[in-house]
Design a protein around this motif. Structure first.
Motif, PDB file in Angstrom:
ATOM      1  N   GLU A  79       0.390  -0.954   0.276  1.00  0.00           N
ATOM      2  CA  GLU A  79      -0.124  -0.121   0.215  1.00  0.00           C
ATOM      3  C   GLU A  79       0.597   1.109   0.024  1.00  0.00           C
ATOM      4  N   ARG A  80       2.088   1.954   0.978  1.00  0.00           N
ATOM      5  CA  ARG A  80       3.010   2.126   0.591  1.00  0.00           C
ATOM      6  C   ARG A  80       3.988   3.062  -1.084  1.00  0.00           C
ATOM      7  N   ALA A  82       2.174   1.502  -3.439  1.00  0.00           N
ATOM      8  CA  ALA A  82       1.065   2.367  -4.446  1.00  0.00           C
ATOM      9  C   ALA A  82       0.627   4.440  -3.851  1.00  0.00           C
ATOM     10  N   ASP A  83       1.361   4.186  -2.457  1.00  0.00           N
ATOM     11  CA  ASP A  83       1.314   5.722  -2.785  1.00  0.00           C
ATOM     12  C   ASP A  83       2.299   6.039  -3.262  1.00  0.00           C
ATOM     13  N   ARG A  85       3.789   5.026  -5.868  1.00  0.00           N
ATOM     14  CA  ARG A  85       2.914   5.707  -6.794  1.00  0.00           C
ATOM     15  C   ARG A  85       3.494   6.656  -6.986  1.00  0.00           C
ATOM     16  N   SER A  86       2.200   7.383  -6.644  1.00  0.00           N
ATOM     17  CA  SER A  86       0.899   8.327  -7.400  1.00  0.00           C
ATOM     18  C   SER A  86       1.447   9.173  -6.848  1.00  0.00           C
ATOM     19  N   PHE A  91       2.786   7.487 -15.182  1.00  0.00           N
ATOM     20  CA  PHE A  91       3.624   6.328 -16.630  1.00  0.00           C
ATOM     21  C   PHE A  91       2.712   6.732 -18.084  1.00  0.00           C
ATOM     22  N   LEU A 110      -7.745  11.339 -13.614  1.00  0.00           N
ATOM     23  CA  LEU A 110      -7.661   9.805 -12.532  1.00  0.00           C
ATOM     24  C   LEU A 110      -6.868  10.015 -11.783  1.00  0.00           C
ATOM     25  N   PRO A 111      -5.165   9.973 -11.541  1.00  0.00           N
ATOM     26  CA  PRO A 111      -4.426   9.951 -10.305  1.00  0.00           C
ATOM     27  C   PRO A 111      -4.786  10.902  -9.196  1.00  0.00           C
ATOM     28  N   ALA A 113      -7.962  10.773  -8.060  1.00  0.00           N
ATOM     29  CA  ALA A 113      -8.844  10.415  -7.702  1.00  0.00           C
ATOM     30  C   ALA A 113      -8.754  10.203  -6.262  1.00  0.00           C
ATOM     31  N   THR A 114      -7.265   9.516  -6.200  1.00  0.00           N
ATOM     32  CA  THR A 114      -6.902   8.544  -4.772  1.00  0.00           C
ATOM     33  C   THR A 114      -7.079   9.672  -2.876  1.00  0.00           C
TER      34      THR A 114
ATOM     35  N   MET B   1     -12.747  14.313  -9.079  1.00  0.00           N
ATOM     36  CA  MET B   1     -13.179  13.199  -9.244  1.00  0.00           C
ATOM     37  C   MET B   1     -12.534  12.175  -8.021  1.00  0.00           C
ATOM     38  N   ARG B   2     -13.831  11.229  -7.623  1.00  0.00           N
ATOM     39  CA  ARG B   2     -13.728  10.440  -6.551  1.00  0.00           C
ATOM     40  C   ARG B   2     -13.315   9.128  -7.008  1.00  0.00           C
ATOM     41  N   ILE B 322      -0.868   3.571 -11.292  1.00  0.00           N
ATOM     42  CA  ILE B 322      -1.165   5.177 -11.241  1.00  0.00           C
ATOM     43  C   ILE B 322      -1.184   5.240  -9.645  1.00  0.00           C
ATOM     44  N   GLY B 323      -0.247   4.770  -9.498  1.00  0.00           N
ATOM     45  CA  GLY B 323      -0.937   4.913  -7.316  1.00  0.00           C
ATOM     46  C   GLY B 323      -2.163   4.757  -6.417  1.00  0.00           C
ATOM     47  N   PHE B 324      -3.286   3.907  -7.354  1.00  0.00           N
ATOM     48  CA  PHE B 324      -4.268   3.423  -6.505  1.00  0.00           C
ATOM     49  C   PHE B 324      -3.735   1.941  -5.445  1.00  0.00           C
ATOM     50  N   ARG B 325      -4.278   2.261  -4.631  1.00  0.00           N
ATOM     51  CA  ARG B 325      -4.418   1.586  -3.539  1.00  0.00           C
ATOM     52  C   ARG B 325      -4.918   0.214  -3.662  1.00  0.00           C
ATOM     53  N   HIS B 328      -8.355   1.094  -2.161  1.00  0.00           N
ATOM     54  CA  HIS B 328      -9.299   1.429  -3.458  1.00  0.00           C
ATOM     55  C   HIS B 328      -9.989   1.172  -4.691  1.00  0.00           C
TER      56      HIS B 328
END
Lengths: 266, 411
Positions: A79-80, A82-83, A85-86, A91, A110-111, A113-114, B1-2, B322-325, B328
């Motif tokens: 999970e970290r 993933a963070d 990468r964000s 990419f 999109l990137p 969104a989180t 966007m969520r 692109i960073g989604f856990r 998510h």
């Protein structure tokens, strides 16, 4: 100090039903400086994409380590990572991999969104990158309403909307015609000129000639580096990159002779 | 966007699949709602029918002696009169808090008398309430009207030759309260008058054979029997029918005991137990069928979500890249399933309600109704939601575990 350090990385894909796996990478070591533009070339099956995904913090190497900005990427939890990468990576895929059901601005967002940002801020950032890649006027279009080049630019917009320090690209011009490919390369050079580190897998020697360095990979191992520095006059916008790049491309490879030589957006 | 925006966009993109899932969950929930509604109505109807079968509470005087029995109920007052019931006790019953649940109160005085040389049990009753209580009685003749009119039980009527077989008549009598031609009965009344307790009475009617205690009894109006037995105002037993679809009959009994401390009130357990068992069986049947249908719905959601995850391997890989856990990815899929499930639940509830309304006339008597209850709607949505979510847990976890490098590699 190098921004990206790849140290003795090896990758073996385990083969189901067999005790031995397929070794794709062997003892790969490389360094990328901050703000560098490095291309990776090699024949099909040589391990280019595997190395890219390992650099992209999404493919655990079988051995060795990858350190980006002092962070041992694979020491992080899933999970970290993933963070990471964000926050650190952008990419650009060969097939763009845009979401067909989201319009251009939503794809660019999109990137985000989180992230805990307000909707207005997310929109502002997405519009800014669309502006940067020349798609501000097509924000509400779906990917299938965009040309191949526009889709490539949208993919780049999505990759940089987080303003990541490292952009990874997997043959971003592979499916494009030479004129459109030239536009895309121009964008990468532009990003690089603004300080973003770029690592690009390519088959195209013309693209490679635009990078600071080109790494060659064969049978999972890196060949000794062949330095091919670009002409520094073309590297910064201040030096007239926008107007001079097409001419530079024509000079280097002759592949982009269809380009008009006009600045993008004109 | 969520993440929710992506989930909604995905639903819009895959409308067909989403509608298929909504329909699947809707059918499952609809079936469950229809069955529950129908069984609820049947429960009510069975309850009211059982209530019509007769008394479910009996009030008798306290007695220390061995008692005589009337219809399986011990009747102390027939033998000894240590404690007596009176009309005041009927009024007392009507004072309990649950009085509105009491549909029939039938007081009676019982006594052993001579009927043409035979010891017979004479019951003084209030015919209007008695006939409402004993709906299964089939009368030949008419209802007693005058004070000296009597109704004879079948065995008594035969013993005193008050009836004779009706040749060629095979039809059965009708429920009480309806005067009907004697030709429909298997017997007809052969004599008009009878000596009961030394006094002449008119035979108003004969109760068709029931197999119960009444076959061996004579019924006359309460006041008249009180006079005959010399027990003015006295009662032997008060039979009560409580409208107890779901009401706590034991509570009613307790209230009567409190109001009439000198009397003994008891629930006729058999009736209560029969009703409870019938209702329980119906409820269990509905629950089992609903569970099976919902399980099929859950399986459908599971397989559809699994195939959806396979279909979206690359998309999920890109999101991961692109960073989604993982969380998510799970959240996105769960939002989709939640929207589908809630829509399916609401649709299923409405369809189930409609279906149960359409089907109700085939299962119950006219007049039965399906209530629109908010609790059932909430229950339907909650079950749909939990079914959808539980069935999607594994597909969602599997999606979150997709290797992003593998997912984006194959283009």
């Amino acid at each position: 100090m190098s921004f990206v350090v790849v140290e003795n990385v090896g990758k073996t894909y385990s083969d189901r039903g067999s005790r031995t796996g397929a070794t794709v990478l062997r003892n790969v070591s490389a360094r990328l400086g901050e703000g560098e533009f490095v291309c990776l070339m090699g024949p099909s099956g040589s391990g280019k994409s595997t190395l890219l995904t390992i650099l992209g913090a999404m493919n655990h190497p079988s051995e060795g380590k990858v350190v980006i900005d002092g962070i041992d990427v694979y020491a992080l939890s899933d999970e970290r990572r993933a963070d990471f990468r964000s926050e650190y990576l952008g990419f650009v895929f060969q097939q763009h991999h845009l979401m067909p059901y989201l319009n251009a601005i939503e794809n660019a967002m999109l990137p985000l969104a989180t992230l805990r940002l307000g909707a207005a801020e997310k929109r502002r950032r997405a519009l800014a990158v669309l502006e940067k890649v020349g798609l501000a006027g097509k924000a509400s279009r779906l990917p299938n309403q965009l040309s191949g080049g526009e889709q490539g630019r949208l993919a780049i917009a999505r990759a940089i909307v987080n303003d990541p320090p490292l952009v990874l690209a997997d043959e971003p011009t592979g499916t494009l015609d030479t004129k459109t490919g030239g536009e895309i390369m121009k964008l990468f050079l532009d990003l690089n000129a603004r300080g973003q580190t770029i690592f690009m897998v390519t088959h195209n020697p013309a693209n490679a000639r635009l990078a600071h360095r080109t790494l060659h990979i064969r049978d999972g191992a890196l060949a000794p580096e062949s330095d091919c520095p670009r002409e520094q006059t073309s590297r910064t916008p201040a030096d007239g990159l926008d107007s001079e790049l097409p001419a530079l491309m024509i000079d280097r490879s002759g592949d982009f002779d269809s380009l008009s030589g006009k600045p993008f957006g004109d | 966007m969520r993440i929710g925006t992506i989930a909604f966009a995905n639903l819009k993109r895959r409308k067909g699949k989403a509608l298929f899932l909504v329909a699947g969950i809707g059918i499952g929930i609809g079936t469950a709602v229809a069955l529950l509604s129908l069984s609820g109505s049947l429960r009510e109807e069975i309850g009211s029918q059982l209530d019509r079968f007769g008394a479910n509470i009996v009030v008798t005087p306290h007695s220390d002696s061995l008692s005589l029995e009337y219809g399986g109920i011990s009747v102390a007052g027939v033998a000894f009169d240590e404690h007596r019931l009176t009309g005041e006790d009927v009024a007392g019953v009507l004072r309990i808090p649950y009085r509105k649940r009491l549909s029939v109160i039938a007081p009676k005085l019982l006594g052993a008398v001579e009927v043409e040389g035979r010891k017979t049990l004479l019951a003084g009753v209030d015919f209007s309430s008695e006939l409402r209580l004993k709906r299964w009685w089939r009368l030949t003749g008419g209802k007693p009207e005058a004070a000296d009119d009597v109704l004879l039980g079948y065995d008594v009527a035969r013993a005193v030759s008050a009836i004779e077989p009706l040749p060629g008549a095979a039809g059965r009598g009708r429920p009480n309260g309806e005067h009907h031609p004697a030709s429909e009965e298997r017997f007809r009344i052969a004599r008009e008058r009878l000596i009961v307790a030394g006094r002449e009475h008119r035979i108003a009617g004969v109760i068709g054979q029931t197999g119960g205690a009444e076959d061996r009894m004579v019924f006359a109006s309460l006041g008249h029997v009180q006079d005959l037995l010399g027990k003015p105002g006295q009662l032997s037993v008060i039979e009560i029918s409580a409208l107890c679809k779901d009401c706590p009959i034991e509570d009613i009994v307790a209230q009567i005991r409190k109001e009439l401390p000198h009397a003994r009130a008891s629930a006729i357990q058999q009736s209560v137990r029969a009703r409870t068992e019938a209702v329980d069986r119906l409820t269990r049947f509905s629950a089992v069928v609903s569970a099976v249908v919902l399980a099929i719905g859950a399986l459908m959601v599971f397989t559809t979500m699994m195939s959806s995850v396979v279909e979206r391997t690359r998309e999920i890989g890109v999101l991961r890249a692109i960073g989604f856990r993982r969380t998510h990815i799970i959240k996105g899929l769960m939002i989709e399933v939640a929207v589908i499930s809630v829509a399916g639940g609401v649709l299923g509830w409405a369809a189930g309600l409609l279906a149960s309304r359409l089907a109700l006339p085939y299962f119950t008597e006219a007049g039965a109704q399906i209530e629109v209850r908010a609790s059932l709607a909430l229950f339907a949505v909650a079950v749909a939601l939990s079914t959808g979510m539980v069935s999607s847990v594994y597909p969602a976890i599997r999606a979150s575990r997709l290797d992003p490098s593998e997912a984006v590699r194959h283009v």
